[in-house]
Design a protein around this motif. Structure first.
Motif, mmCIF file in Angstrom:
data_model
loop_
_atom_site.group_PDB
_atom_site.id
_atom_site.type_symbol
_atom_site.label_atom_id
_atom_site.label_comp_id
_atom_site.label_asym_id
_atom_site.label_seq_id
_atom_site.Cartn_x
_atom_site.Cartn_y
_atom_site.Cartn_z
ATOM 1 N N VAL A 431 0.836 -1.204 0.000
ATOM 2 C CA VAL A 431 0.000 0.000 0.000
ATOM 3 C C VAL A 431 0.867 1.249 0.000
ATOM 4 C CG1 VAL A 431 -1.638 1.339 1.363
ATOM 5 C CG2 VAL A 431 -1.913 -1.125 1.165
ATOM 6 N N ASP A 562 -1.607 8.204 8.126
ATOM 7 C CA ASP A 562 -2.348 8.586 6.928
ATOM 8 C C ASP A 562 -1.441 8.509 5.716
ATOM 9 O OD1 ASP A 562 -4.822 9.330 8.148
ATOM 10 O OD2 ASP A 562 -3.719 10.995 9.046
ATOM 11 N N CYS A 563 -1.921 7.816 4.718
ATOM 12 C CA CYS A 563 -1.135 7.736 3.498
ATOM 13 C C CYS A 563 -1.195 9.038 2.728
ATOM 14 C CB CYS A 563 -1.627 6.603 2.615
ATOM 15 S SG CYS A 563 -1.111 5.015 3.216
ATOM 16 N N ASP A 573 -8.663 7.858 -1.907
ATOM 17 C CA ASP A 573 -7.740 6.920 -1.250
ATOM 18 C C ASP A 573 -7.296 7.484 0.096
ATOM 19 O OD1 ASP A 573 -6.021 4.934 -0.654
ATOM 20 O OD2 ASP A 573 -4.392 5.720 -1.897
ATOM 21 N N SER A 575 -6.697 5.605 2.797
ATOM 22 C CA SER A 575 -6.366 4.416 3.591
ATOM 23 C C SER A 575 -5.415 4.799 4.721
ATOM 24 C CB SER A 575 -5.721 3.368 2.705
ATOM 25 O OG SER A 575 -4.657 3.944 1.989
ATOM 26 N N GLN A 576 -5.603 4.141 5.837
ATOM 27 C CA GLN A 576 -4.757 4.384 6.998
ATOM 28 C C GLN A 576 -4.028 3.101 7.356
ATOM 29 O OE1 GLN A 576 -7.460 5.930 9.946
ATOM 30 N NE2 GLN A 576 -6.755 7.998 9.483
#
Length: 770
Positions: A431, A562-563, A573, A575-576
């Motif tokens: 990821v 946090d991305c 997006d 995602s974490q």
DNA sequence: CTAGCGTCA
DNA sequence: TATGTGACGCTAG
């Protein structure tokens, strides 16, 4: 306890908790952004338009410490010129550079020996150092070729000298070759992250010090090397050793022992263990059954004096599979660092210096075992002195009751290690790498060309030469010290943010890259067989806390990562990543975490006997949450963990900051003394946590029926255990009881509530109501 | 406010 | 080529 808490009670009584939480604080609770901004502004010493109130005192203080640091530095510089190389690293601040510096000097030596044929003098000087600190000749020789600026060897020709000096002074190479990291390195599969093994070094030979002023005695110690075959011949002698003090020291594969371990590095494996009683030395080698039994018998029936007991215990556990051995140990290394917690001795010669102990004689021998025996005789004498000094400083009780009991627990933690969920780690890496690639592409797009984002040179060229962003923004870019090139540091990027998308993207890329390097790839390189075993250092911190390294599991982010740094409207997006969730329990086990609730706050309240704070602690199960609720004027249910965390920061900051200043006023002492008092709270809390480890471990061991629980982690006030699924409830109850009991054990009037949570991985733990 | 460690320029 | 350095990031209280 290192610090007698009750002793400080009278002196701090006047501190008023209500004063500390006065209205000023209410006004100055900054938003997250402001808080950050303030910090950086203060740090950089730039415009302070939004300075936190009353920071003049703080500023003065930081100046003070700065001065102090500088003074220490210059002092130690003086020292460097006079002292032998193993001692040059004894700088108050950079105590941990020791190892690296050693490696550096080693590298230089190797390099030098390539320039000219190595002489025995050079390769063996370090041996002698320990033996003959007072030997002027040798010190002079040593100073020549060890310190980087003085590194001159008479025979070396002038050209060589120049090359050496240029290289060592790092005249112009510093940033010139900053190699852009090829992306292959990032995308490298974690499985391939195998630590590189240094080349085999030639085994050094011990040569007796010739010019030493210490008399050389012709002694041969009675030393028997025992292995599986000849053990029976000595059985009678061994059986007589009971209930006395024996000395145990590990011997490494390169022939050196723990007491001259500055010659050993990661490649040396423990090879055997020497035990000394009275005049007899037995060297146990191999891992045969008889050896194990004899050794176990010997260790358990006597008091063991050693240096670096943690290594011994892990040797016993891993090589000899002695799992539950728990001998009575006195560790001179820990004892010595207890005497001087601010500046703990790095090696055995430091310990000798600390004790102002010097050897009466030395031995002339080529046999490394004989040498080790000589060192052990030194250790024996040192211990006698150390014992007296510990007793004199009232540290003996702490030493025996806390530190020595902690020793086997820490060794156990190190031995067991923490399981890693490799598939989760890999998927998280994927990821993150995907995100990094996306940012990378955006960067190229924004810049209009392909370049290496990690390379400061290329970034500089694009930002300032091609895009001329500095001119557009009308910002003067700070120049780097060495080459006068324009800086690409974060603050500069931030100031350019609004002009162009590129700085933002570069910042984000760096952010991602660092997270990847630290918490995924960085962890991965320490994984062996799906288990990571950090090193726990009992003596590292001046405050008495335990530190972890390789990897530092105490610094794994708690909050989800946090991305996406700057969320945009169209960006879905979000995602974490939870870096903690890759740490899992073994099959059939669960993780159980026990967390003290604001220990230091309570220690402080107890010490200051502050009624207001005591009441606040008694009324609210979670003080920070309650305070956040009060300050932010929100119902308690709406307080998110992030806000609680920020409140906590603020409370501690004002507690220590305001507390110290007030202490200074009330006690009418100077800043240093007030700091010391404040620091004593720190170490009290640290001792409390250590005590909690000991007591709960003890309770778990002695409980019947036995509980299958293993301590894995200590994050200052949080203990993480791995408990058999069947025993979770019972273990949790025992741990809770033991930990809450240890407040009373050392006379705390404040209750110490403990929060227990369990789960299969460290990232998702559920609180266990009980 | 204090103490650690690791990464990066 | 590899190292030292100070800033800053994270942690914990």
């Amino acid at each position: 306890m290192k610090v007698n808490i009750t002793e400080t009670t009278d002196t701090c009584k006047k501190i008023n908790w209500d004063d500390m939480l006065d209205s000023e604080l209410l006004d100055t609770i900054p938003t997250n952004k402001e808080l950050k901004g303030n910090n950086t502004i203060l740090d950089k010493g730039l415009h302070n338009k939004n300075v936190i109130h009353e920071n003049t005192g703080q500023k003065r203080k930081s100046k003070n410490t700065e001065l102090k640091v500088k003074k220490v530095r210059s002092d130690s510089n003086e020292e460097i010129k006079q002292q032998v190389p193993t001692e040059t690293c004894k700088q108050g601040n950079n105590k941990n550079n020791h190892f690296r510096k050693q490696k550096y000097t080693k590298a230089i030596k190797n390099w030098l020996s390539n320039l000219e044929p190595p002489t025995e003098d050079i390769t063996d000087l370090d041996n002698i150092v320990n033996d003959s600190k007072s030997s002027v000749d040798i010190i002079q020789q040593n100073t020549h070729n060890s310190h980087k600026e003085k590194l001159v060897i008479e025979k070396t020709s002038k050209t060589n000298k120049k090359v050496v000096q240029a290289q060592l002074a790092n005249k112009d190479g510093i940033m010139k070759f900053s190699k852009p990291q090829p992306n292959a390195e990032d995308t490298k599969n974690i499985n391939e992250a195998v630590e590189t093994k240094p080349k085999e070094k030639k085994v050094k030979k011990f040569v007796a010090p010739i010019k030493s002023q210490i008399p050389v005695k012709d002694i041969t110690y009675e030393l028997h090397t025992l292995d599986e075959d000849n053990l029976d011949d000595h059985r009678e002698g061994l059986h007589e050793i009971i209930n006395i003090e024996i000395i145990a020291v590990l011997i490494y594969s390169n022939g050196f022992c723990q007491l001259n371990s500055h010659h050993t590095d990661g490649t040396c494996t423990p090879d055997g263990i020497i035990v000394n009683s009275d005049d007899m030395f037995y060297c146990f080698k191999g891992a045969g059954q008889k050896i194990k039994e004899a050794l176990k018998c010997l260790l358990e029936n006597n008091t063991v004096i050693c240096y670096g007991a943690q290594n011994i215990l892990s040797y016993l556990k891993t090589h000899l599979q002695m799992d539950r051995i728990n001998p009575k140990i006195y560790d001179a290394k820990i004892g010595a660092s207890l005497l001087e917690p601010d500046n703990p001795p790095e090696n055995f010669s430091d310990v000798q210096k600390l004790l102002s102990f010097s050897a009466q004689y030395t031995v002339a021998t080529e046999c490394t075992l004989q040498k080790a025996a000589w060192y052990m005789s030194l250790l024996k004498q040192c211990w006698a002195k150390l014992y007296a000094m510990l007793a004199e400083d009232n540290l003996w009780k702490v030493f025996v009751e806390i530190e020595m009991k902690l020793l086997p627990i820490i060794a156990g933690m190190e031995c067991r290690g923490l399981c890693i969920d490799m598939s989760k780690l890999k998927s998280m890496e994927e990821v993150l790498l995907n995100r990094m690639k996306a940012v990378e592409q955006q960067c190229y797009k924004a810049a209009g060309k392909v370049f290496q984002i990690n390379s400061a040179v290329q970034v500089r060229a694009i930002l300032y030469d091609e895009l001329q962003l500095d001119a557009k923004c009308n910002v003067r870019i700070r120049e780097t010290l060495c080459k006068g090139a324009k800086s690409t540091s974060e603050t500069m990027l931030r100031s350019l943010m609004n002009e162009h998308p590129l700085p933002k993207l570069i910042m984000e890329y760096r952010h991602l890259h660092k997270a990847h390097a630290t918490f995924l790839a960085g962890i991965a390189q320490h994984i062996k067989d799906g288990v990571v075993r950090p090193t726990w250092v009992q003596t590292a911190a001046a405050t008495g806390r335990i530190a972890s390294n390789n990897p530092n599991l105490q610094a794994i982010p708690k909050a989800p990562f946090d991305c996406v740094m700057f969320p945009e409207a169209g960006d879905t997006d979000n995602s974490q990543l939870m870096f903690r969730s890759i740490y899992v329990s073994r099959p059939g086990f669960s993780l159980v975490a026990a967390d003290f609730r604001h220990v230091e706050c309570r220690v402080f309240a107890h010490a200051a006997a502050d009624a207001g704070l005591l009441r606040a602690l008694a009324d609210h199960p979670d003080l920070f949450r309650a305070l956040a609720q009060h300050w932010l004027k929100k119902p308690e249910a709406e307080i998110v963990p992030e806000e609680r965390e920020r409140t906590k920061r603020l409370v501690y900051a004002s507690l220590y900051g305001a507390g110290t200043r007030k202490l200074m006023e009330i006690l009418d002492v100077d800043y240093q003394q007030a700091l010391q008092v404040a620091a004593s709270f720190n170490s009290s809390a640290a001792d409390l946590c250590k005590l909690a480890m000991i007591l709960s471990e003890e309770q778990l061991r002695t409980s019947s029926p036995p509980v299958d629980a293993h301590l894995l982690l200590q994050i200052h006030d949080e203990l993480v255990w791995e408990v058999n699924d069947l025993h979770v409830d019972r273990a949790a109850a025992i741990i809770k009881q033991a930990m809450e009991g240890c407040g009373q054990w050392c006379g705390m009037t404040v209750p110490l509530p403990v929060a227990i949570s369990t789960g299969k991985d460290w990232g998702s733990m559920q609180t266990l109501e009980n």
